[in-house]
Design a protein around this motif. Structure first.
Motif, PDB file in Angstrom:
ATOM      1  N   VAL A 173     -46.885  28.518 -11.559  1.00 24.23           N
ATOM      2  CA  VAL A 173     -47.319  29.634 -10.926  1.00 24.23           C
ATOM      3  C   VAL A 173     -46.089  30.379 -10.721  1.00 24.23           C
ATOM      4  O   VAL A 173     -45.975  31.713 -10.873  1.00 24.23           O
ATOM      5  N   ALA A 174     -45.062  29.771 -10.234  1.00 26.79           N
ATOM      6  CA  ALA A 174     -43.735  30.320  -9.697  1.00 26.79           C
ATOM      7  C   ALA A 174     -43.065  30.861 -11.148  1.00 26.79           C
ATOM      8  O   ALA A 174     -42.819  31.946 -11.118  1.00 26.79           O
ATOM      9  N   LEU A 175     -42.836  29.863 -11.667  1.00 29.50           N
ATOM     10  CA  LEU A 175     -41.999  30.030 -13.115  1.00 29.50           C
ATOM     11  C   LEU A 175     -42.619  31.134 -14.033  1.00 29.50           C
ATOM     12  O   LEU A 175     -42.157  31.919 -14.706  1.00 29.50           O
ATOM     13  N   GLY A 176     -43.951  30.948 -14.176  1.00 30.37           N
ATOM     14  CA  GLY A 176     -44.836  31.555 -15.129  1.00 30.37           C
ATOM     15  C   GLY A 176     -44.653  33.339 -14.712  1.00 30.37           C
ATOM     16  O   GLY A 176     -44.679  34.140 -15.419  1.00 30.37           O
ATOM     17  N   THR A 177     -44.874  33.321 -13.464  1.00 29.32           N
ATOM     18  CA  THR A 177     -45.093  34.678 -12.819  1.00 29.32           C
ATOM     19  C   THR A 177     -43.893  35.474 -13.058  1.00 29.32           C
ATOM     20  O   THR A 177     -43.813  36.764 -13.608  1.00 29.32           O
ATOM     21  N   VAL A 178     -42.477  34.971 -12.854  1.00 28.96           N
ATOM     22  CA  VAL A 178     -41.153  35.569 -13.352  1.00 28.96           C
ATOM     23  C   VAL A 178     -41.071  35.780 -14.784  1.00 28.96           C
ATOM     24  O   VAL A 178     -40.667  36.943 -14.774  1.00 28.96           O
ATOM     25  N   THR A 179     -41.479  34.795 -15.428  1.00 29.13           N
ATOM     26  CA  THR A 179     -41.452  35.040 -16.821  1.00 29.13           C
ATOM     27  C   THR A 179     -42.209  36.374 -17.362  1.00 29.13           C
ATOM     28  O   THR A 179     -41.691  37.181 -18.243  1.00 29.13           O
ATOM     29  N   ILE A 180     -43.351  36.172 -16.947  1.00 31.31           N
ATOM     30  CA  ILE A 180     -44.151  37.363 -17.605  1.00 31.31           C
ATOM     31  C   ILE A 180     -43.674  38.752 -17.277  1.00 31.31           C
ATOM     32  O   ILE A 180     -44.144  39.621 -17.712  1.00 31.31           O
ATOM     33  N   TYR A 181     -42.876  38.872 -16.043  1.00 32.36           N
ATOM     34  CA  TYR A 181     -42.224  40.043 -15.626  1.00 32.36           C
ATOM     35  C   TYR A 181     -40.802  40.285 -16.279  1.00 32.36           C
ATOM     36  O   TYR A 181     -40.028  41.209 -15.712  1.00 32.36           O
ATOM     37  N   TYR A 226     -58.696  23.609 -32.884  1.00 33.02           N
ATOM     38  CA  TYR A 226     -57.545  24.531 -33.329  1.00 33.02           C
ATOM     39  C   TYR A 226     -57.403  25.186 -31.703  1.00 33.02           C
ATOM     40  O   TYR A 226     -57.918  25.392 -30.861  1.00 33.02           O
ATOM     41  N   ARG A 227     -56.050  25.362 -31.789  1.00 28.07           N
ATOM     42  CA  ARG A 227     -55.369  26.143 -30.483  1.00 28.07           C
ATOM     43  C   ARG A 227     -54.384  27.059 -31.185  1.00 28.07           C
ATOM     44  O   ARG A 227     -53.110  26.325 -31.280  1.00 28.07           O
ATOM     45  N   LEU A 228     -54.683  28.140 -31.324  1.00 27.97           N
ATOM     46  CA  LEU A 228     -53.673  29.125 -31.852  1.00 27.97           C
ATOM     47  C   LEU A 228     -53.137  30.074 -30.900  1.00 27.97           C
ATOM     48  O   LEU A 228     -53.882  30.899 -30.049  1.00 27.97           O
ATOM     49  N   THR A 229     -51.738  29.974 -30.523  1.00 28.05           N
ATOM     50  CA  THR A 229     -51.398  30.888 -29.616  1.00 28.05           C
ATOM     51  C   THR A 229     -51.451  32.493 -30.209  1.00 28.05           C
ATOM     52  O   THR A 229     -51.151  32.622 -31.228  1.00 28.05           O
ATOM     53  N   CYS A 230     -51.718  33.348 -29.227  1.00 23.95           N
ATOM     54  CA  CYS A 230     -52.018  34.588 -29.542  1.00 23.95           C
ATOM     55  C   CYS A 230     -51.512  35.451 -28.440  1.00 23.95           C
ATOM     56  O   CYS A 230     -50.941  35.120 -27.360  1.00 23.95           O
ATOM     57  N   HIS A 231     -51.654  37.011 -29.014  1.00 28.58           N
ATOM     58  CA  HIS A 231     -51.285  37.946 -27.937  1.00 28.58           C
ATOM     59  C   HIS A 231     -52.352  38.525 -27.364  1.00 28.58           C
ATOM     60  O   HIS A 231     -53.264  39.027 -28.009  1.00 28.58           O
ATOM     61  N   ASN A 232     -52.944  38.401 -26.140  1.00 31.24           N
ATOM     62  CA  ASN A 232     -54.096  39.150 -25.528  1.00 31.24           C
ATOM     63  C   ASN A 232     -53.798  40.497 -25.070  1.00 31.24           C
ATOM     64  O   ASN A 232     -53.249  40.480 -23.831  1.00 31.24           O
ATOM     65  N   GLU A 233     -54.137  41.464 -26.005  1.00 33.26           N
ATOM     66  CA  GLU A 233     -53.844  42.863 -25.627  1.00 33.26           C
ATOM     67  C   GLU A 233     -54.539  43.436 -24.423  1.00 33.26           C
ATOM     68  O   GLU A 233     -53.935  44.277 -23.729  1.00 33.26           O
ATOM     69  N   ALA A 234     -55.421  42.836 -24.121  1.00 34.88           N
ATOM     70  CA  ALA A 234     -56.221  43.322 -22.771  1.00 34.88           C
ATOM     71  C   ALA A 234     -55.537  42.889 -21.481  1.00 34.88           C
ATOM     72  O   ALA A 234     -55.627  43.566 -20.633  1.00 34.88           O
ATOM     73  N   ASP A 235     -54.629  41.927 -21.435  1.00 31.91           N
ATOM     74  CA  ASP A 235     -53.758  41.626 -20.452  1.00 31.91           C
ATOM     75  C   ASP A 235     -52.455  41.566 -20.489  1.00 31.91           C
ATOM     76  O   ASP A 235     -51.804  42.061 -19.544  1.00 31.91           O
ATOM     77  N   GLN A 236     -51.872  41.157 -21.536  1.00 34.15           N
ATOM     78  CA  GLN A 236     -50.478  40.909 -21.457  1.00 34.15           C
ATOM     79  C   GLN A 236     -49.673  42.075 -21.902  1.00 34.15           C
ATOM     80  O   GLN A 236     -50.202  42.980 -22.368  1.00 34.15           O
ATOM     81  N   LEU A 237     -48.530  42.270 -21.449  1.00 36.63           N
ATOM     82  CA  LEU A 237     -47.564  43.545 -21.725  1.00 36.63           C
ATOM     83  C   LEU A 237     -47.446  43.584 -23.424  1.00 36.63           C
ATOM     84  O   LEU A 237     -47.389  42.589 -23.831  1.00 36.63           O
ATOM     85  N   HIS A 238     -47.109  44.710 -23.585  1.00 38.89           N
ATOM     86  CA  HIS A 238     -46.894  44.938 -25.108  1.00 38.89           C
ATOM     87  C   HIS A 238     -45.391  44.680 -25.304  1.00 38.89           C
ATOM     88  O   HIS A 238     -44.518  45.071 -24.497  1.00 38.89           O
ATOM     89  N   GLY A 239     -45.175  44.022 -26.394  1.00 41.54           N
ATOM     90  CA  GLY A 239     -43.942  43.359 -26.746  1.00 41.54           C
ATOM     91  C   GLY A 239     -42.875  44.626 -27.309  1.00 41.54           C
ATOM     92  O   GLY A 239     -43.381  45.728 -27.819  1.00 41.54           O
ATOM     93  N   ASP A 240     -41.820  44.465 -27.278  1.00 39.10           N
ATOM     94  CA  ASP A 240     -40.756  45.772 -28.052  1.00 39.10           C
ATOM     95  C   ASP A 240     -39.416  44.888 -28.200  1.00 39.10           C
ATOM     96  O   ASP A 240     -39.139  44.020 -27.532  1.00 39.10           O
ATOM     97  N   ARG A 241     -38.669  45.673 -29.063  1.00 41.28           N
ATOM     98  CA  ARG A 241     -37.448  44.770 -29.292  1.00 41.28           C
ATOM     99  C   ARG A 241     -36.201  45.295 -28.134  1.00 41.28           C
ATOM    100  O   ARG A 241     -36.434  46.075 -27.695  1.00 41.28           O
ATOM    101  N   PRO A 242     -35.480  43.968 -27.980  1.00 43.88           N
ATOM    102  CA  PRO A 242     -34.447  44.429 -27.159  1.00 43.88           C
ATOM    103  C   PRO A 242     -33.420  45.422 -27.434  1.00 43.88           C
ATOM    104  O   PRO A 242     -33.340  45.624 -28.796  1.00 43.88           O
ATOM    105  N   LEU A 243     -32.694  45.859 -26.640  1.00 41.72           N
ATOM    106  CA  LEU A 243     -31.622  46.680 -27.077  1.00 41.72           C
ATOM    107  C   LEU A 243     -30.833  46.436 -27.998  1.00 41.72           C
ATOM    108  O   LEU A 243     -30.311  47.367 -29.008  1.00 41.72           O
ATOM    109  N   PHE A 244     -30.159  45.068 -28.189  1.00 41.96           N
ATOM    110  CA  PHE A 244     -29.228  44.984 -29.132  1.00 41.96           C
ATOM    111  C   PHE A 244     -29.792  44.749 -30.600  1.00 41.96           C
ATOM    112  O   PHE A 244     -29.284  44.773 -31.537  1.00 41.96           O
ATOM    113  N   GLU A 245     -31.175  44.664 -30.537  1.00 38.27           N
ATOM    114  CA  GLU A 245     -31.866  44.603 -32.143  1.00 38.27           C
ATOM    115  C   GLU A 245     -32.127  45.980 -32.464  1.00 38.27           C
ATOM    116  O   GLU A 245     -32.091  46.331 -33.654  1.00 38.27           O
ATOM    117  N   ALA A 246     -32.376  46.777 -31.392  1.00 33.89           N
ATOM    118  CA  ALA A 246     -32.613  48.263 -31.639  1.00 33.89           C
ATOM    119  C   ALA A 246     -31.283  49.044 -32.234  1.00 33.89           C
ATOM    120  O   ALA A 246     -31.240  49.796 -33.246  1.00 33.89           O
TER     121      ALA A 246
END
Length: 276
Positions: A36-44, A224-244
């Motif tokens: 709960v602690a580590l994951g909450t910090v990570t998703i933000y 099967y356990r396929l990791t995916c991105h739940n668009e309904a819940d999780q934040l949308h990804g974006d490239r970091p500044l050094f990649e941009a």
């Protein structure tokens, strides 16, 4: 006070992820208290990294007279690394908050000059209030923005979503309030999107993405356990500044969970994926 505040935030986070069910909240906290602690910090992290970069730069400039010269290289390293690692979209949002804070500091400075000539206790009290607020605009604005983000994403779990396919139907809900309330209504599925919150060699505990029902599934039944991105819940990804800065596009390894689930539903149970 800081520890108590963090504990309160983690409890509120679990409460939101459980869709405000105390039974599910208790189960989540008991199953994975450290996650709960580590994951909450990570998703933000998308917001934490720009906040660290811009906040460090802000206080370094505002209180530059109090900083020892030996600390400036360390401050520069922190600002540069966190800024380069920050997703470009979220960094731009942080800069917008920073500009509002600069505007607010200019307002405070203006009223300090206006109230400088006010006589008596009222003038001294107003000047003392403004002096106490000087340099802290970014703190209040940033804290307000982070609090709004926290409430807006209160029900987002702290682990990655996965698309599951099991051999035997798993119970995904025991009550359908839209059909009838306070009556046992068993719903099962062979394929679903969930969040694995705990597991061992024999069992995996999964929080269903839609119903927020906690399931315990034997490992032997998971195909099967396929990791995916739940668009309904999780934040949308974006490239970091050094990649941009290098002109590299953002490429995610995980597609939307609903697309993965639709693909699984088109395959017979037990049919292996074709190897590329």
């Amino acid at each position: 006070m800081g520890s108590a505040l963090l504990l309160l935030l983690f409890i509120i986070k679990s409460y939101g992820v459980a869709h405000y069910s105390l039974t599910t909240t208790t189960a989540l906290l008991v199953a994975t208290p450290s996650q709960v602690a580590l994951g909450t910090v990570t998703i933000y992290a998308y917001y934490v990294l720009p906040a660290v970069a811009l906040g460090t730069a802000w206080f370094a400039v505002m209180f530059r007279d109090r900083i020892r010269p030996a600390f400036w290289p360390l401050i520069a390293i922190v600002v540069i690394l966190t800024a380069l690692a920050s997703p470009l979209t979220y960094l731009v949002r942080g800069v917008a908050v920073l500009l509002v804070a600069v505007w607010w500091e200019m307002v405070i400075r203006r009223y300090r000059r206006v109230w400088a000539d006010l006589p008596g206790e009222l003038g001294r009290r107003r000047r003392r209030i403004l002096s106490g607020l000087r340099g802290l605009s970014i703190v209040y604005l940033g804290a307000g923005a982070m609090a709004g983000l926290f409430l807006f994403s209160l029900d987002v779990p702290w682990v990655s979503a996965q698309a599951f396919q099991v051999t035997d139907p798993a119970v995904v809900s025991t009550q359908n309030r839209q059909v009838r309330a306070d009556e046992l209504t068993i719903e099962t599925a062979n394929r679903f999107v969930g969040y694995p919150i705990d597991e061992n060699e024999e069992w995996v505990t999964v929080l269903h993405a839609d119903t927020r029902y906690i399931m315990r599934i034997p490992q032997s039944q998971v195909q099967y356990r396929l990791t995916c991105h739940n668009e309904a819940d999780q934040l949308h990804g974006d490239r970091p500044l050094f990649e941009a800065l290098q002109g590299n596009p953002y490429v995610s390894h995980n597609i939307d969970c609903r697309k993965v689930l639709n693909d699984l539903e088109q395959r017979p149970l037990g049919k292996p994926f074709p190897l590329q």
